[in-house]
Design a protein around this motif. Sequence first.
Motif, PDB file in Angstrom:
ATOM      1  N   ASP A 684       0.828  -1.207   0.000  1.00 58.02           N
ATOM      2  CA  ASP A 684       0.000   0.000   0.000  1.00 58.02           C
ATOM      3  C   ASP A 684       0.862   1.257   0.000  1.00 58.02           C
ATOM      4  OD1 ASP A 684      -1.768  -1.998   0.284  1.00 58.02           O
ATOM      5  OD2 ASP A 684      -2.496  -1.424   2.271  1.00 58.02           O
ATOM      6  N   GLY A 685       1.882   1.275   0.832  1.00 62.95           N
ATOM      7  CA  GLY A 685       2.730   2.445   0.913  1.00 62.95           C
ATOM      8  C   GLY A 685       3.473   2.699  -0.380  1.00 62.95           C
ATOM      9  N   ARG A 686       3.899   1.636  -1.082  1.00 59.68           N
ATOM     10  CA  ARG A 686       4.606   1.814  -2.350  1.00 59.68           C
ATOM     11  C   ARG A 686       3.663   2.429  -3.406  1.00 59.68           C
ATOM     12  NH1 ARG A 686       6.635  -4.370  -2.580  1.00 59.68           N
ATOM     13  NH2 ARG A 686       6.693  -4.626  -0.312  1.00 59.68           N
ATOM     14  N   ALA A 687       2.375   2.020  -3.353  1.00 64.41           N
ATOM     15  CA  ALA A 687       1.405   2.603  -4.289  1.00 64.41           C
ATOM     16  C   ALA A 687       1.198   4.080  -4.007  1.00 64.41           C
ATOM     17  CB  ALA A 687       0.081   1.848  -4.195  1.00 64.41           C
ATOM     18  N   LEU A 688       1.109   4.464  -2.714  1.00 64.43           N
ATOM     19  CA  LEU A 688       0.958   5.871  -2.374  1.00 64.43           C
ATOM     20  C   LEU A 688       2.199   6.668  -2.747  1.00 64.43           C
ATOM     21  CD1 LEU A 688      -0.862   5.641   1.090  1.00 64.43           C
ATOM     22  CD2 LEU A 688      -1.819   6.412  -1.100  1.00 64.43           C
ATOM     23  N   ALA A 689       3.393   6.009  -2.656  1.00 62.44           N
ATOM     24  CA  ALA A 689       4.629   6.704  -3.025  1.00 62.44           C
ATOM     25  C   ALA A 689       4.620   7.112  -4.491  1.00 62.44           C
ATOM     26  CB  ALA A 689       5.835   5.815  -2.714  1.00 62.44           C
ATOM     27  N   GLU A 690       3.927   6.323  -5.326  1.00 60.67           N
ATOM     28  CA  GLU A 690       3.829   6.676  -6.745  1.00 60.67           C
ATOM     29  C   GLU A 690       3.016   7.956  -6.961  1.00 60.67           C
ATOM     30  OE1 GLU A 690       5.219   5.085  -9.236  1.00 60.67           O
ATOM     31  OE2 GLU A 690       5.954   3.260  -8.259  1.00 60.67           O
ATOM     32  N   LEU A 691       2.131   8.283  -6.004  1.00 60.16           N
ATOM     33  CA  LEU A 691       1.244   9.439  -6.144  1.00 60.16           C
ATOM     34  C   LEU A 691       1.759  10.660  -5.423  1.00 60.16           C
ATOM     35  CD1 LEU A 691      -2.161   7.570  -5.555  1.00 60.16           C
ATOM     36  CD2 LEU A 691      -0.994   8.004  -7.726  1.00 60.16           C
ATOM     37  N   ALA A 692       2.812  10.501  -4.626  1.00 59.81           N
ATOM     38  CA  ALA A 692       3.315  11.611  -3.815  1.00 59.81           C
ATOM     39  C   ALA A 692       4.354  12.400  -4.593  1.00 59.81           C
ATOM     40  CB  ALA A 692       3.906  11.086  -2.514  1.00 59.81           C
ATOM     41  N   ASP A 693       4.480  13.707  -4.188  1.00 59.19           N
ATOM     42  CA  ASP A 693       5.510  14.554  -4.781  1.00 59.19           C
ATOM     43  C   ASP A 693       6.836  14.426  -4.027  1.00 59.19           C
ATOM     44  OD1 ASP A 693       3.635  15.522  -6.618  1.00 59.19           O
ATOM     45  OD2 ASP A 693       2.965  17.067  -5.202  1.00 59.19           O
ATOM     46  N   ARG A 694       6.750  14.273  -2.743  1.00 58.81           N
ATOM     47  CA  ARG A 694       7.955  14.092  -1.920  1.00 58.81           C
ATOM     48  C   ARG A 694       7.677  13.029  -0.855  1.00 58.81           C
ATOM     49  NH1 ARG A 694       9.986  15.976  -5.496  1.00 58.81           N
ATOM     50  NH2 ARG A 694      11.434  17.747  -5.646  1.00 58.81           N
ATOM     51  N   ILE A 695       8.758  12.343  -0.491  1.00 57.54           N
ATOM     52  CA  ILE A 695       8.640  11.229   0.462  1.00 57.54           C
ATOM     53  C   ILE A 695       9.608  11.482   1.609  1.00 57.54           C
ATOM     54  CG2 ILE A 695       8.884   8.733   0.806  1.00 57.54           C
ATOM     55  CD1 ILE A 695       8.431   8.428  -2.236  1.00 57.54           C
ATOM     56  N   VAL A 696       9.097  11.387   2.816  1.00 54.73           N
ATOM     57  CA  VAL A 696       9.922  11.464   4.023  1.00 54.73           C
ATOM     58  C   VAL A 696       9.912  10.078   4.668  1.00 54.73           C
ATOM     59  CG1 VAL A 696      10.231  12.513   6.288  1.00 54.73           C
ATOM     60  CG2 VAL A 696       9.423  13.902   4.358  1.00 54.73           C
ATOM     61  N   LEU A 697      11.113   9.505   4.830  1.00 51.61           N
ATOM     62  CA  LEU A 697      11.230   8.133   5.345  1.00 51.61           C
ATOM     63  C   LEU A 697      11.646   8.179   6.807  1.00 51.61           C
ATOM     64  CD1 LEU A 697      11.147   5.099   4.722  1.00 51.61           C
ATOM     65  CD2 LEU A 697      13.557   5.257   4.046  1.00 51.61           C
ATOM     66  N   ALA A 698      10.773   7.683   7.683  1.00 52.48           N
ATOM     67  CA  ALA A 698      11.057   7.648   9.123  1.00 52.48           C
ATOM     68  C   ALA A 698      11.792   6.351   9.469  1.00 52.48           C
ATOM     69  CB  ALA A 698       9.768   7.766   9.924  1.00 52.48           C
ATOM     70  N   LEU A 699      12.865   6.480  10.265  1.00 55.59           N
ATOM     71  CA  LEU A 699      13.661   5.331  10.710  1.00 55.59           C
ATOM     72  C   LEU A 699      13.719   5.351  12.228  1.00 55.59           C
ATOM     73  CD1 LEU A 699      16.672   5.715   8.226  1.00 55.59           C
ATOM     74  CD2 LEU A 699      14.661   4.264   7.940  1.00 55.59           C
ATOM     75  N   ALA A 700      13.320   4.254  12.846  1.00 52.50           N
ATOM     76  CA  ALA A 700      13.382   4.172  14.310  1.00 52.50           C
ATOM     77  C   ALA A 700      14.839   4.018  14.733  1.00 52.50           C
ATOM     78  CB  ALA A 700      12.548   2.995  14.820  1.00 52.50           C
ATOM     79  N   TRP A 701      15.318   4.948  15.555  1.00 54.77           N
ATOM     80  CA  TRP A 701      16.714   4.936  16.001  1.00 54.77           C
ATOM     81  C   TRP A 701      17.019   3.667  16.790  1.00 54.77           C
ATOM     82  CZ3 TRP A 701      19.064   5.055  20.847  1.00 54.77           C
ATOM     83  CH2 TRP A 701      20.441   5.346  20.844  1.00 54.77           C
ATOM     84  N   ASP A 702      18.142   3.051  16.462  1.00 56.48           N
ATOM     85  CA  ASP A 702      18.601   1.832  17.140  1.00 56.48           C
ATOM     86  C   ASP A 702      17.569   0.711  17.048  1.00 56.48           C
ATOM     87  OD1 ASP A 702      20.429   0.259  18.445  1.00 56.48           O
ATOM     88  OD2 ASP A 702      19.840   0.910  20.457  1.00 56.48           O
ATOM     89  N   GLN A 703      16.794   0.727  15.946  1.00 55.24           N
ATOM     90  CA  GLN A 703      15.783  -0.308  15.764  1.00 55.24           C
ATOM     91  C   GLN A 703      15.735  -0.787  14.313  1.00 55.24           C
ATOM     92  OE1 GLN A 703      11.882   0.667  17.309  1.00 55.24           O
ATOM     93  NE2 GLN A 703      10.850  -0.827  16.014  1.00 55.24           N
ATOM     94  N   THR A 704      15.804   0.127  13.383  1.00 54.25           N
ATOM     95  CA  THR A 704      15.719  -0.245  11.973  1.00 54.25           C
ATOM     96  C   THR A 704      17.064  -0.781  11.492  1.00 54.25           C
ATOM     97  OG1 THR A 704      14.099   1.498  11.599  1.00 54.25           O
ATOM     98  CG2 THR A 704      15.195   0.570   9.658  1.00 54.25           C
ATOM     99  N   PRO A 705      17.146  -2.029  11.036  1.00 57.23           N
ATOM    100  CA  PRO A 705      18.412  -2.572  10.535  1.00 57.23           C
ATOM    101  C   PRO A 705      18.834  -1.879   9.249  1.00 57.23           C
ATOM    102  CG  PRO A 705      16.887  -4.337  11.110  1.00 57.23           C
ATOM    103  CD  PRO A 705      16.108  -3.059  11.104  1.00 57.23           C
TER     104      PRO A 705
END
Length: 762
Positions: A684-705
């Motif tokens: 779902d998120g990848r489909a919405l990314a196709e429709l967005a003008d800009r993307i902000v990617l959130a990364l959980a500190w000391d959690q996201t590999p």
Amino acid sequence: MPEEQAPPATAKWPQPTVDLREMARILRRRWKLVAVSSAALAALALIYIFILATTLYTATSTVFVDPRRTTAIESNQSSVETSNYGTDDATIDSEAMLIQSIAILQRVVEKLKLTNDEEFNPPPNALDYIKSFFKTAGPEGGASPQDAAIARAVDILQRRMKVARQGTTFLVDINVSSQSPRKAALIANAVSDAYFEEQVRAKNDATKIAANWLNGQIDELKSRVVASEKAVEDYRAANNLTVSQGVTVNDQQLTDLNNQLIAARVQTAEARAKYEQARQLAKNGGDPGGINAAISSDVIARLRTQYADIAKNEADLLSKYGPRHPSVAAVHAQLRDTQRLIDEEIKRILQSTQHDYDVARSREASLQQNFDQLQGVATSSSQAQVRLRELQREAEANRTLYESYLARYKESTAQQALQLPDSHVVTKASIPISPSWPKKFLILGLALTLGLGIGSVLAFIADYLDERVKTLDQAEKISGVPALAAVPLISAGELAGRAKRGRSELDRYDPKTTTLLPAPLQPPLMRYAIEAPGTFFAEAVRSIRLALQRTMRVQPVKVVLVTSALENEGKTTLAANLAQSLATLGVKTLLIDGDLRNPQLTRSLCPHAETGLLEIAMGRAPVERAILVDPSTGLSILPSTTIKRTEFITELMFSEQMVDVLDHCRHRYELVVIDSPPLVPLVDGRALAELADRIVLALAWDQTPGEVLSHTMDLLAPVHDRILGTVLTRVDLSRLRFYDYYQSSAYLKPYATSGLTVEAAR
């Protein structure tokens, strides 16, 4: 082509270096692992010291090993020097090994009856049965139970005993450990006594072996001496080489004849001289009376005296009576007779001189003849004498060897009755007062040191294997896009304090309302950026807003997608605070809950909303009916209602209806912020990314590999140019100083007002 030049030394690949500061930071951020490892080993050490370890007492007996010590029977220095063995380190070390040999320990076990002691002959335990199960069966007729008990006691005693040399001296310490201090001293002294007994026994055995061997050699040498001496005598008799007073008879005779011949030659020379003198006087007409023999003759001396007297008497008579007197004539006749007698005596002497010369010459010739004969015999027997001397030397060598072996045999026989050990006790073992094992402080110190070492190694390994994103630089290197900000986590205490302010509104709140929750009832973290504008949290949100505004000045940006790689990475909180921050600036902003499967934003702000994104996309309700407005900020919110049939969600994201909804929002609002589903588990998120003008990617500190971030960037490859950047969320600024000091609380503390501790966050 010109010849290529070798690259300069400075162009070499840089060598890897050890960053001590980074190592220190690793240990500081992994201090819990180091502490747990040290505490665990320290606990195990304490359990071993106070529960598992057997208390042992060590007694020490000091022995002086003197290799130069001689037996009392050795009397001269030469025998002492030849009887000593080396005094180098190898000799002393060999004696130390001898002390702990099985033979000596077996003697101690039998003497002290240690097989009856449970300490040295414990009953079999479960481990012994397991070991015996894996052991191969021994041959028939193996060791008896008594021998097995002795071997087991010797093995335990070997492990309980330590023999150590004191530096480079001749002193050797015998250390024996036992559960009983008295037993330890008793065993240590017994070991030293057994060592001395072993030395005496070894000397006696060696002396007996030497004596038996010498006895056998003596019999053989005795027969060899007798045979060699008999061979000498037989050869001497066969070759007429009889010895008298140390020389052969022929040599003795030759010597005597040589002496006699010399004397005969002297005598002949004397006789010849006398004869030549007399013959020369007679030839020249001289007075023979001048010969030495005549001068020394008594007869001639008397006759000449008589002749002188008669001549004197004749002179007297002539003077008195004259020449014709008868008395004168008679005296004159006497004088003539006396002269005649003198001449006859001289003549006889002359004849005797010649005779003596002839006799001496004959004797000399006879002796010369005999000497020549004996000399010929000596010449003919010279070869026989050479062989004789060879036989004599062989006989003498056999005799000397026989006498030497006989003397050594007698010494060995005498030494059997008197043997002294080469060592003596310097200090007897006394009963120890304090236990020697376990060494509590040593074991505990080693455990702590080992724990620190193991913990440090584990910390380095854990940090090396930990690929979770922890710094903005790391996020930029992995993603290849800018890192916008680091949003800190807010302490649970502060959030709880802010939540208490909504209790008065809770009484007036109608649970059935479908509008937005009042601001005091909304989760504090969802409005934290605008309610605590002086915090680092708000500063991080403003940094994201600034990056977005900078992009909006140069490019048309209407739709901003806030998403994450995985769930629970703080994207909803980030989207809400970013939208509120933009709305407070007067930007007409719409916040859309695009996570239809898990509408966390809707549950936080308007949990009872009846119309949402799905209803608008399906044409069931107009957009204005579904949009809710926050009066405090002017932010418009498009919630998402709960959908039971999830098969419509994915299709909706790829449908033209979703495009129409976003196009409608683009015309109604200056900026649309979408809270997107996670990218990795859902499409779902990848489909919405196709429709967005800009993307902000959130990364959980000391959690996201890091590998998850790389995979996410691969998923966003078709819209890579639309990615505004990454944002680290839930950052513990106090811990961040161990990773990125300049982004941590240590560096930002002078500018902080609140919200630095990390306990809870959405």
